[in-house]
Design a protein around this motif. Structure first.
Motif, short mmCIF file in Angstrom:
data_model
loop_
_atom_site.label_atom_id
_atom_site.label_comp_id
_atom_site.label_asym_id
_atom_site.label_seq_id
_atom_site.Cartn_x
_atom_site.Cartn_y
_atom_site.Cartn_z
N GLU A 107 0.82 -1.21 0.00
CA GLU A 107 0.00 0.00 0.00
C GLU A 107 0.86 1.27 0.00
N GLU A 108 1.91 1.28 0.79
CA GLU A 108 2.76 2.48 0.84
C GLU A 108 3.53 2.70 -0.46
N ASP A 112 -0.50 -3.26 -6.03
CA ASP A 112 -1.46 -4.26 -5.60
C ASP A 112 -0.84 -5.65 -5.71
#
Length: 180
Positions: A107-108, A112
């Protein structure tokens, strides 16, 4: 050489790079904005800083589309340089289960699961990775720390994959040679 001289030299090189970029800019064909005429000249100022001009040039006129996996690998190389070294440095054996570790940071990095799977699949495929899988070589985690060793079975599989690829590439007829 003093700091003042270095600063002066740096400014001189920046001016020279900007003038070189300004000379090369008219050669790149770009569609003119609506209502613009050819007599109007370049829309950019001639004394633009050298680094932004150089950075924007490749993005403005890419010669080929870049595979999204290459972008993902680039992000991994920036975030984890010890686990994903840039070419020509040899690749290192990755920790078994490195994908789960990467998912914690997905996420950072703006990635995906599918992008990470594709990147790891491409990264761990090929002679450059297979040659690093030597029996007893340390496996590396994302921070570059030791996380196990390459097993004899892993080393044998790497040799098998490498020799199979070489055998297939040598047995396939090459287009240039087939017409002779």
């Amino acid at each position: 050489m003093g700091f003042e001289q270095l600063a002066g030299l740096k400014e001189q090189l920046a001016k020279q790079a900007a003038s070189n970029a300004a000379k090369k800019a008219p050669r790149v064909r770009r569609p003119a904005p609506a209502g613009a005429s050819k007599a109007a000249g370049p829309s950019r100022p001639a004394a633009a800083p050298s680094k932004p001009a150089a950075a924007s040039r490749p993005a403005a006129a890419p010669s080929k589309p870049v595979d999204p996996v290459v972008h993902t690998i680039g992000k991994l190389q920036k975030r984890f340089p010890l686990a994903f070294p840039k070419n020509p440095a040899p690749k290192v054996p990755l920790k078994v289960g490195i994908f789960e570790d990467l998912m914690k940071h997905a996420e950072e990095m703006g990635l995906d699961e599918k992008e990470l799977r594709s990147a790891i699949k491409v990264w761990c495929r090929g002679n450059r990775y297979w040659t690093c899988l030597v029996n007893g070589a340390p496996r590396i985690d994302l921070t570059g720390g030791k996380a196990g060793e390459v097993t004899p079975a892993d080393a044998e599989r790497a040799v098998y994959l490498e020799t199979n690829r070489l055998a297939r590439s040598n047995s396939a007829p090459k287009p240039a040679e087939s017409g002779k």
